[in-house]
Design a protein around this motif. Structure first.
Motif, PDB file in Angstrom:
ATOM      1  N   ILE A 609       0.873  -1.184   0.000  1.00 18.94           N
ATOM      2  CA  ILE A 609       0.000   0.000   0.000  1.00 18.94           C
ATOM      3  C   ILE A 609       0.902   1.224   0.000  1.00 18.94           C
ATOM      4  O   ILE A 609       1.615   1.485   0.978  1.00 18.94           O
ATOM      5  N   GLN A 610       0.897   1.986  -1.077  1.00 16.92           N
ATOM      6  CA  GLN A 610       1.754   3.163  -1.163  1.00 16.92           C
ATOM      7  C   GLN A 610       1.254   4.286  -0.258  1.00 16.92           C
ATOM      8  O   GLN A 610       2.037   4.956   0.423  1.00 16.92           O
ATOM      9  N   ARG A 611      -0.060   4.505  -0.237  1.00 19.41           N
ATOM     10  CA  ARG A 611      -0.633   5.591   0.569  1.00 19.41           C
ATOM     11  C   ARG A 611      -0.849   5.090   1.999  1.00 19.41           C
ATOM     12  O   ARG A 611      -1.965   4.898   2.462  1.00 19.41           O
ATOM     13  N   SER A 612       0.273   4.860   2.670  1.00 25.43           N
ATOM     14  CA  SER A 612       0.265   4.314   4.026  1.00 25.43           C
ATOM     15  C   SER A 612       1.251   5.087   4.889  1.00 25.43           C
ATOM     16  O   SER A 612       2.073   5.868   4.389  1.00 25.43           O
ATOM     17  N   ARG A 613       1.192   4.836   6.194  1.00 25.42           N
ATOM     18  CA  ARG A 613       2.093   5.527   7.132  1.00 25.42           C
ATOM     19  C   ARG A 613       3.555   5.261   6.814  1.00 25.42           C
ATOM     20  O   ARG A 613       4.386   6.155   6.861  1.00 25.42           O
ATOM     21  N   GLN A 614       3.855   4.023   6.429  1.00 24.22           N
ATOM     22  CA  GLN A 614       5.258   3.669   6.246  1.00 24.22           C
ATOM     23  C   GLN A 614       5.795   3.927   4.850  1.00 24.22           C
ATOM     24  O   GLN A 614       7.011   3.939   4.653  1.00 24.22           O
ATOM     25  N   HIS A 615       4.934   4.193   3.861  1.00 24.62           N
ATOM     26  CA  HIS A 615       5.434   4.336   2.490  1.00 24.62           C
ATOM     27  C   HIS A 615       5.117   5.674   1.827  1.00 24.62           C
ATOM     28  O   HIS A 615       5.779   6.012   0.837  1.00 24.62           O
ATOM     29  N   ASP A 616       4.156   6.433   2.309  1.00 25.05           N
ATOM     30  CA  ASP A 616       3.812   7.693   1.644  1.00 25.05           C
ATOM     31  C   ASP A 616       4.866   8.751   1.937  1.00 25.05           C
ATOM     32  O   ASP A 616       5.242   8.981   3.088  1.00 25.05           O
ATOM     33  N   SER A 617       5.352   9.403   0.877  1.00 27.33           N
ATOM     34  CA  SER A 617       6.428  10.391   1.033  1.00 27.33           C
ATOM     35  C   SER A 617       5.983  11.631   1.796  1.00 27.33           C
ATOM     36  O   SER A 617       6.816  12.437   2.230  1.00 27.33           O
ATOM     37  N   ARG A 618       4.695  11.822   1.993  1.00 27.77           N
ATOM     38  CA  ARG A 618       4.201  12.981   2.738  1.00 27.77           C
ATOM     39  C   ARG A 618       4.333  12.802   4.246  1.00 27.77           C
ATOM     40  O   ARG A 618       4.045  13.721   5.017  1.00 27.77           O
ATOM     41  N   ASN A 619       4.739  11.611   4.652  1.00 33.36           N
ATOM     42  CA  ASN A 619       4.904  11.337   6.078  1.00 33.36           C
ATOM     43  C   ASN A 619       6.370  11.458   6.484  1.00 33.36           C
ATOM     44  O   ASN A 619       7.283  11.213   5.690  1.00 33.36           O
ATOM     45  N   SER A 620       6.582  11.832   7.725  1.00 34.44           N
ATOM     46  CA  SER A 620       7.918  11.845   8.315  1.00 34.44           C
ATOM     47  C   SER A 620       7.831  11.133   9.660  1.00 34.44           C
ATOM     48  O   SER A 620       6.734  10.864  10.154  1.00 34.44           O
ATOM     49  N   PRO A 621       8.986  10.824  10.282  1.00 36.83           N
ATOM     50  CA  PRO A 621       8.923  10.167  11.597  1.00 36.83           C
ATOM     51  C   PRO A 621       8.150  10.984  12.632  1.00 36.83           C
ATOM     52  O   PRO A 621       7.564  10.428  13.562  1.00 36.83           O
ATOM     53  N   GLN A 622       8.145  12.308  12.470  1.00 37.65           N
ATOM     54  CA  GLN A 622       7.501  13.166  13.461  1.00 37.65           C
ATOM     55  C   GLN A 622       6.051  13.518  13.104  1.00 37.65           C
ATOM     56  O   GLN A 622       5.278  13.916  13.974  1.00 37.65           O
ATOM     57  N   LYS A 623       5.684  13.378  11.817  1.00 34.72           N
ATOM     58  CA  LYS A 623       4.393  13.908  11.406  1.00 34.72           C
ATOM     59  C   LYS A 623       3.721  12.984  10.385  1.00 34.72           C
ATOM     60  O   LYS A 623       4.370  12.436   9.504  1.00 34.72           O
ATOM     61  N   ILE A 624       2.404  12.805  10.554  1.00 32.69           N
ATOM     62  CA  ILE A 624       1.615  12.047   9.579  1.00 32.69           C
ATOM     63  C   ILE A 624       0.990  13.041   8.611  1.00 32.69           C
ATOM     64  O   ILE A 624       0.123  13.837   8.983  1.00 32.69           O
TER      65      ILE A 624
END
Length: 812
Positions: A609-624
């Motif tokens: 799943i690309q649009r996920s917490r672990q794979h979407d580039s819009r996420n960072s360790p600090q922010k969803i």
């Protein structure tokens, strides 16, 4: 000939063989009307069908008639070019021209009189060539044969439809003898009929089959007639099929055609469909042979690829039907006779109008004069204008070849930029077609061609074992997964899945941001479709926008009505929908109603799943920045119906059992065996005949351990091996040649040490040489090389047996 394994003979006709051996040969009084399919002409002079009563006759695996005592081979009693096509183990002496057949074991003599039917696995040729040999039963009085004593020799691997047809004619399996491939059966008294190979068609043969299986009414007189489309697209496995079958079905359905997949039906079901049909349509293939059972005067619509065979058009005419032939396009650049077919929908629509405007005629096949059959078929053939144009285009420049290929695919003019871009591959037709199918210009000109891009991938998905599918995302590329789009697999149309897969066979389905484009009602229907086609224990991984995502901008972007979205789910509403469809739901990523994010471990190998917490580039360790509601919906594994396995070796096929090749059983991952052969059923019986003795100790141990793992507690393993205590010299010589290890009723028990089995010997020779047979449970499986079943033990002779044990699976 005793104890020899090679039989040599001079190639002669059946009549010549009878004369040379002073055997009786009788014929019908009237010659057959026979058509030569290869030369497209009637055989002149017309041959007369007959039968010879021969002594001491053997047969090759596909029924060359061998007379070893006289050094003769009747090659005309089998197929033309049979050596190459069937890979027969033979030799030809360059000086004498004699033919030699090799057998690994010594012959077995059989005293019962036998009538030779023969056969092999082709459904069409069984009814055209082999079964009609029973016509010669009418000649038995002239040959001095008592028909009540006759048995019938058939192919060693005769399949169910053939058995069904013989049963309907009054010949049950108890009267059959199966030919062998490892040792010649020598019949002291054999009735050998004339045989017409696949080169020839006998009008009288067809009439014989229709007399026994076809209705006597004409197509116009049948009450509640049907029209059937005979598909070769069952689960995507067969070749020579229509690759754009979805649009094709949509086109023919308004004309009243019902789709059937012959390989999913038994003989009675297939013939019943045909007996009520006023029209049949289908691509060239054995399923079209069901026209033999259709009422006289039916319309037969035959779809041919570029090879343009007339075999089935000729068959239709000889049945008294009206044959219409449509020349389709090849779906691939190949010289393979079995290449797939692409039907031009516009051309076929015109063809259907032509068929509907042409009156069906009840044809008398005996009335055809030379040249008339060919003209008749030609007059009802819809020629392919593209093929004629292709010949004229052979001298074009490279860009022009691209333009021509583009027009063939789309019916539109190719952009100049595309013609220039692909000119370097213009002389490689297969590569050019692949490039065009992937070109955006092609998709824009003919959106339906998206289907063709994924046909090969779906075929491979089925043939390579239980598939893992991505739905609604044809351009997605995930290793180990096969992608599809709505034109190929439509979640709201279960029939589109049935083209490729049997219910209960798919391992996993992945749908990323698909369900929100379905209404809640449609989403429920789609979930039920997935549940139907997933195997027990399979799963559906779904990702959708999360209705509890605590960001108003996110919710505004994914709300109902935007970008075709029809639903917005939360973990409660999606979970409820999937639970009602029968799934157990496991949440992987989700927000709760308080806006808190939750995440369980999940692996991309089980569905990326690309649009996920672990794979979407819009996420960072600090922010969803972006995530989805992701769940796995698992189909519960429940105990299904019981089944039995037949494992390799010399194990004979048995109705209702699943045959598993020994190599597959030993080497494949169990999950693959389960999905390919077992499909969730409970294994309560295993039969393995003359297999264990072929392996070394470690392989034997692995084989038995795997059988123990496969069997349900209380199930039975019936195992047969050569018996070291049976002291016939030729038997012991055969063991020495073919077995790596020998067993007696005591030593076989050592093979099961430490395994969860209780052992009982049910057929064996004891230390005093006395034979015991204690089989009181025939439902545990048939052993063909037992004293009571082996054909070598006729007339109270005792020439062959096996050591047979029953091993009951116990709880540990």
């Amino acid at each position: 000939m005793n104890n020899q394994v090679e039989i040599w003979g001079e190639n002669v006709s059946l009549r010549e063989a009878a004369a040379a051996t002073e055997a009786a040969f009788v014929e019908f009084g009237t010659p057959d009307k026979v058509y030569d399919h290869w030369t497209r002409s009637w055989v002149d002079p017309a041959p007369t069908v007959g039968a010879a009563r021969l002594k001491n006759v053997a047969f090759s695996s596909i029924f060359h008639t061998l007379l070893p005592d006289n050094g003769l081979v009747v090659k005309e009693t089998t197929y033309t070019k049979a050596f190459d096509f069937f890979k027969i183990d033979h030799s030809i002496d360059p000086e004498s021209g004699k033919i030699g057949f090799k057998f690994p074991e010594a012959p077995v003599y059989i005293d019962d009189p036998v009538f030779v039917i023969g056969g092999h696995s082709n459904y069409s040729l069984w009814f055209m060539s082999w079964l009609p040999r029973l016509r010669c039963l009418d000649l038995l009085p002239q040959l001095g044969v008592d028909p009540t004593r006759l048995r019938f020799l058939v192919h060693h691997d005769i399949f169910e439809a053939q058995l069904n047809s013989l049963e309907q004619m009054g010949f049950g399996e108890d009267r059959l003898i199966r030919n062998t491939i490892d040792r010649p059966l020598v019949f002291r008294d054999a009735i050998v009929p004339t045989f017409f190979s696949n080169q020839y068609v006998s009008v009288q043969n067809i009439a014989f089959v229709r007399e026994h299986f076809a209705p006597q009414q004409s197509a116009a007189e049948i009450e509640n007639p049907t029209k059937i489309y005979i598909s070769r697209y069952r689960h995507g496995r067969n070749r020579r099929k229509i690759v754009n079958e979805g649009p094709f079905l949509a086109q023919i359905a308004p004309h009243g055609f019902e789709r059937i997949a012959p390989e999913a039906l038994n003989f009675e079901e297939q013939s019943r469909y045909a007996r009520r049909s006023q029209a049949l349509v289908g691509p060239h293939g054995a399923g079209l042979a069901n026209m033999l059972f259709a009422p006289k005067g039916a319309k037969i619509l035959i779809i041919e690829h570029s090879a343009e065979s007339r075999r089935f058009a000729e068959m239709a005419a000889f049945c008294g039907h009206t044959p219409f032939t449509f020349h389709a396009d090849d779906a691939e650049e190949s010289t393979d006779w079995s290449r797939d077919i692409h039907v031009d929908i516009g051309q076929f629509d015109a063809f259907l109008r032509f068929v509907s405007q042409t009156e069906a005629a009840e044809i008398d096949p005996l009335a055809f004069k030379p040249g008339e059959l060919e003209s008749f078929i030609e007059s009802l053939t819809w020629a392919n204008p593209r093929r004629a144009a292709a010949k004229a285009a052979s001298g074009q420049s490279s860009p022009d070849k691209v333009r021509y290929a583009f027009r063939l695919l789309t019916g539109e003019t190719a952009p100049d930029a595309l013609a220039e871009r692909l000119k370097d591959v213009a002389d490689a037709p297969g590569l050019l077609r692949a490039e065009l199918l992937n070109a955006p210009e092609t998709a824009a000109a003919a959106p339906e061609l998206r289907i063709a891009r994924h046909v090969a991938a779906l075929r491979r998905a089925y043939e390579n074992g239980p598939p893992r599918l991505v739905v609604g995302a044809a351009d997605t590329r995930n290793e180990g997964w096969t992608s599809s789009d709505i034109e190929v697999l439509n979640l709201l149309k279960p029939a589109s899945f049935d083209l490729w897969f049997e219910p209960g066979t798919i391992e996993a389905i992945l749908a990323e941001h698909v369900w929100e484009h379905l209404s809640v009602e449609e989403g429920t229907q789609a979930a039920r479709t997935c549940f139907q086609y997933l195997r027990d224990g399979g799963y559906l991984r779904i990702a959708v926008p999360d209705g509890y995502f605590p960001n108003p901008a996110y919710i505004d972007r994914v709300k109902i009505g935007k970008a075709g979205r029809k639903a917005l789910y939360t973990h409660e509403t999606l979970g409820r929908l999937l639970t009602e469809a029968g799934f157990r739901v496991r949440k992987l990523e989700w927000f709760d109603d308080a806006g808190a994010f939750h995440q369980e471990y999940w692996s991309s190998a089980c569905g990326h799943i690309q649009r996920s917490r672990q794979h979407d580039s819009r996420n960072s360790p600090q922010k969803i920045g972006y995530t989805s509601l992701i769940v796995d919906a698992e189909k519960p594994a429940t105990p299904e119906t019981e089944t039995g396995l037949l494992i390799g070796g010399a194990t004979a096929r048995q109705n209702g059992w699943q045959m598993v090749p020994a190599e597959d059983f030993l080497e494949k991952e169990w999950v693959d065996i389960e999905r390919e052969f077992i499909r969730g059923r409970r294994i309560t019986r295993i039969v393995s005949e003359h297999l264990l003795d072929k392996y070394d100790q470690s392989t034997r141990r692995r084989l038995l351990a795997r059988m123990a793992d496969a069997l349900a507690v209380g199930g039975n393993l019936r195992l047969a091996v050569p018996d070291a205590q049976f002291k016939r010299s030729d038997y012991q010589e055969a063991i020495a040649r073919h077995s790596r290890v020998t067993f007696n009723h005591q030593s076989i028990r050592e093979e099961f040490t430490g395994l969860p089995f209780e052992i009982k010997a049910i057929e064996f020779v004891d230390d005093a040489g006395i034979h015991h047979d204690e089989d009181n449970t025939p439902s545990f499986g048939k052993i063909s090389r037992s004293r009571k079943n082996d054909v070598r033990n006729k007339n109270r002779d005792f020439n062959y047996t096996s050591l047979i044990i029953d091993a009951k699976r116990i709880y540990t």
